[in-house]
Design a protein around this motif. Sequence first.
Motif, PDB file in Angstrom:
ATOM      1  N   ARG A   2       1.017  -1.120   0.168  1.00  0.00           N
ATOM      2  CA  ARG A   2      -0.155   0.037  -0.337  1.00  0.00           C
ATOM      3  C   ARG A   2       0.822   0.899  -0.157  1.00  0.00           C
ATOM      4  O   ARG A   2       1.902   1.404   0.944  1.00  0.00           O
ATOM      5  CB  ARG A   2      -1.359  -0.301   1.291  1.00  0.00           C
ATOM      6  CG  ARG A   2      -1.457   1.504   1.479  1.00  0.00           C
ATOM      7  CD  ARG A   2      -2.831   0.932   2.690  1.00  0.00           C
ATOM      8  NE  ARG A   2      -3.963   0.703   1.813  1.00  0.00           N
ATOM      9  CZ  ARG A   2      -5.230   0.456   3.304  1.00  0.00           C
ATOM     10  NH1 ARG A   2      -5.470   0.654   3.911  1.00  0.00           N
ATOM     11  NH2 ARG A   2      -6.001  -0.697   2.034  1.00  0.00           N
ATOM     12  N   THR A   3       0.832   2.225  -1.083  1.00  0.00           N
ATOM     13  CA  THR A   3       1.343   3.218  -0.909  1.00  0.00           C
ATOM     14  C   THR A   3       0.655   4.657  -0.957  1.00  0.00           C
ATOM     15  O   THR A   3      -0.906   4.743  -1.366  1.00  0.00           O
ATOM     16  CB  THR A   3       2.209   3.596  -2.403  1.00  0.00           C
ATOM     17  OG1 THR A   3       1.369   3.394  -3.512  1.00  0.00           O
ATOM     18  CG2 THR A   3       3.538   2.421  -2.470  1.00  0.00           C
ATOM     19  N   ALA A   5       0.516   9.082  -2.202  1.00  0.00           N
ATOM     20  CA  ALA A   5       0.678   9.916  -3.088  1.00  0.00           C
ATOM     21  C   ALA A   5      -0.360  10.775  -2.841  1.00  0.00           C
ATOM     22  O   ALA A   5      -0.644  11.325  -2.541  1.00  0.00           O
ATOM     23  CB  ALA A   5       0.582   9.608  -4.402  1.00  0.00           C
ATOM     24  N   TYR A  15      -4.453  14.017  -2.702  1.00  0.00           N
ATOM     25  CA  TYR A  15      -4.012  12.512  -2.583  1.00  0.00           C
ATOM     26  C   TYR A  15      -4.878  11.262  -3.329  1.00  0.00           C
ATOM     27  O   TYR A  15      -6.024  11.631  -3.166  1.00  0.00           O
ATOM     28  CB  TYR A  15      -3.676  11.988  -0.663  1.00  0.00           C
ATOM     29  CG  TYR A  15      -5.471  11.858  -0.717  1.00  0.00           C
ATOM     30  CD1 TYR A  15      -5.530  10.080  -0.198  1.00  0.00           C
ATOM     31  CD2 TYR A  15      -6.069  12.359   0.415  1.00  0.00           C
ATOM     32  CE1 TYR A  15      -6.688   9.745   0.434  1.00  0.00           C
ATOM     33  CE2 TYR A  15      -7.443  11.889   0.695  1.00  0.00           C
ATOM     34  CZ  TYR A  15      -7.787  10.789   0.652  1.00  0.00           C
ATOM     35  OH  TYR A  15      -8.681  10.556   1.018  1.00  0.00           O
ATOM     36  N   CYS A  17      -4.276   6.938  -2.989  1.00  0.00           N
ATOM     37  CA  CYS A  17      -4.125   5.237  -1.775  1.00  0.00           C
ATOM     38  C   CYS A  17      -3.627   4.391  -3.213  1.00  0.00           C
ATOM     39  O   CYS A  17      -5.224   4.557  -3.727  1.00  0.00           O
ATOM     40  CB  CYS A  17      -4.462   5.410  -0.739  1.00  0.00           C
ATOM     41  SG  CYS A  17      -3.584   4.169   0.195  1.00  0.00           S
ATOM     42  N   PHE A  18      -2.708   3.880  -3.090  1.00  0.00           N
ATOM     43  CA  PHE A  18      -2.498   2.977  -4.350  1.00  0.00           C
ATOM     44  C   PHE A  18      -2.511   1.452  -3.235  1.00  0.00           C
ATOM     45  O   PHE A  18      -2.251   0.935  -2.307  1.00  0.00           O
ATOM     46  CB  PHE A  18      -1.491   3.350  -5.132  1.00  0.00           C
ATOM     47  CG  PHE A  18      -1.962   4.079  -5.826  1.00  0.00           C
ATOM     48  CD1 PHE A  18      -1.743   3.513  -7.024  1.00  0.00           C
ATOM     49  CD2 PHE A  18      -0.915   5.207  -5.539  1.00  0.00           C
ATOM     50  CE1 PHE A  18      -2.076   5.545  -7.884  1.00  0.00           C
ATOM     51  CE2 PHE A  18      -1.558   6.554  -5.965  1.00  0.00           C
ATOM     52  CZ  PHE A  18      -2.138   5.895  -7.611  1.00  0.00           C
ATOM     53  N   ASP A  21      -0.786  -1.193  -7.417  1.00  0.00           N
ATOM     54  CA  ASP A  21      -0.583  -0.819  -8.310  1.00  0.00           C
ATOM     55  C   ASP A  21      -2.205   0.202  -8.861  1.00  0.00           C
ATOM     56  O   ASP A  21      -2.674   0.456  -9.700  1.00  0.00           O
ATOM     57  CB  ASP A  21      -0.640  -0.748 -10.433  1.00  0.00           C
ATOM     58  CG  ASP A  21       0.882  -1.049 -10.400  1.00  0.00           C
ATOM     59  OD1 ASP A  21       1.801  -0.486  -9.181  1.00  0.00           O
ATOM     60  OD2 ASP A  21       1.421  -2.018 -11.037  1.00  0.00           O
ATOM     61  N   LEU A  23      -5.358   1.864  -8.533  1.00  0.00           N
ATOM     62  CA  LEU A  23      -5.777   3.451  -7.623  1.00  0.00           C
ATOM     63  C   LEU A  23      -6.683   2.970  -6.584  1.00  0.00           C
ATOM     64  O   LEU A  23      -8.073   3.131  -7.853  1.00  0.00           O
ATOM     65  CB  LEU A  23      -5.791   4.437  -8.006  1.00  0.00           C
ATOM     66  CG  LEU A  23      -6.156   6.305  -7.463  1.00  0.00           C
ATOM     67  CD1 LEU A  23      -5.577   6.582  -6.430  1.00  0.00           C
ATOM     68  CD2 LEU A  23      -6.258   7.124  -8.610  1.00  0.00           C
ATOM     69  N   THR A  26      -9.342   7.950  -3.362  1.00  0.00           N
ATOM     70  CA  THR A  26      -8.896   9.845  -4.056  1.00  0.00           C
ATOM     71  C   THR A  26      -9.606  11.130  -3.714  1.00  0.00           C
ATOM     72  O   THR A  26     -10.469  10.641  -3.412  1.00  0.00           O
ATOM     73  CB  THR A  26      -7.485  10.125  -5.362  1.00  0.00           C
ATOM     74  OG1 THR A  26      -8.002  11.151  -6.024  1.00  0.00           O
ATOM     75  CG2 THR A  26      -9.530   8.940  -6.425  1.00  0.00           C
ATOM     76  N   HIS A 238       2.382   7.340  -8.206  1.00  0.00           N
ATOM     77  CA  HIS A 238       3.018   6.248  -7.854  1.00  0.00           C
ATOM     78  C   HIS A 238       4.351   5.331  -8.421  1.00  0.00           C
ATOM     79  O   HIS A 238       5.008   4.638  -7.178  1.00  0.00           O
ATOM     80  CB  HIS A 238       1.358   5.785  -7.692  1.00  0.00           C
ATOM     81  CG  HIS A 238       1.182   4.733  -8.214  1.00  0.00           C
ATOM     82  ND1 HIS A 238       1.942   3.385  -6.247  1.00  0.00           N
ATOM     83  CD2 HIS A 238       1.345   2.828  -8.360  1.00  0.00           C
ATOM     84  CE1 HIS A 238       2.151   2.054  -6.039  1.00  0.00           C
ATOM     85  NE2 HIS A 238       1.677   1.722  -8.028  1.00  0.00           N
ATOM     86  N   ARG A 239       4.142   5.795  -9.323  1.00  0.00           N
ATOM     87  CA  ARG A 239       5.554   4.582 -10.563  1.00  0.00           C
ATOM     88  C   ARG A 239       6.540   5.357  -9.879  1.00  0.00           C
ATOM     89  O   ARG A 239       7.666   4.425  -9.743  1.00  0.00           O
ATOM     90  CB  ARG A 239       5.115   4.726 -11.449  1.00  0.00           C
ATOM     91  CG  ARG A 239       4.124   4.525 -12.429  1.00  0.00           C
ATOM     92  CD  ARG A 239       3.341   3.129 -11.873  1.00  0.00           C
ATOM     93  NE  ARG A 239       4.200   2.202 -12.028  1.00  0.00           N
ATOM     94  CZ  ARG A 239       4.694   0.942 -11.383  1.00  0.00           C
ATOM     95  NH1 ARG A 239       3.307   1.197 -10.624  1.00  0.00           N
ATOM     96  NH2 ARG A 239       5.922   0.725 -11.557  1.00  0.00           N
TER      97      ARG A 239
END
Length: 247
Positions: A2-3, A5, A15, A17-18, A21, A23, A26, A238-239
Amino acid sequence: MRTLALDIGNTAVKYGCFEGDLLFETAVVDSVAAVPELLEKLQPAHVIVSSVAEDTTAVVAQWQSQVSGRVLAFQPATTKLPIENAYATPHTLGADRLAAAVGAAWFWPGHDTLIIDAGTAIKCDWVEQGRTFRGGSIAPGLRMRFEALHTFTGRLPLVAMPAETAAPVPLTGDDTQAAIRSGVLNGAVAEVNGIIEAYRAQKQDLQIVLAGGDAGFFQPRLKGRIFVIPELVLIGLHRILVHNVEN
């Protein structure tokens, strides 16, 4: 994995949240003061922060205590990227422009891509063959054009964007407000269509992607096949984060 951005703009923090990959969430929060609560709720393993408005060094250090992995402050001139940055002055390059380029390169590897980011400014940027960010153009956004006409003249009124962005804008305004709307809105559309045509004349296999807060206004008015990805900057961030975590 989990990431999270975070894209800190001039007026708010967007923001994404991923999970892997994907999403999956947001939204927009009012300020960086709301981020600690967001971290507590979402529990990301890694975070990336991009800002066009302020230095994030202090807040990144504070947020690190809430994150088990990395909290990466994205710096266009120094952060490792999954694409080449050929911009001549990377230290002056807006983080949002470069993040959008990384997002476009991920969607269309091996293809030339023109990114039209219609927000506070209208930015048109070229990613060459899905590998290299070459740069592009920056022009005033729609609201900035309305405000400039009012601010830098003695009598022209401040005109707002139409409430219904898909409604036709008459080419010939029959009063001052309508004339301003025609000049700003029809003029901006003609400008962007002209840029698209100029790039298409040079690139046979060109993908066009539209993002930014005013994408809804431009989408039905631009010529040819246009992909609309409102979250392109967040996807690019994110990438970039994944690239730095994995490398």
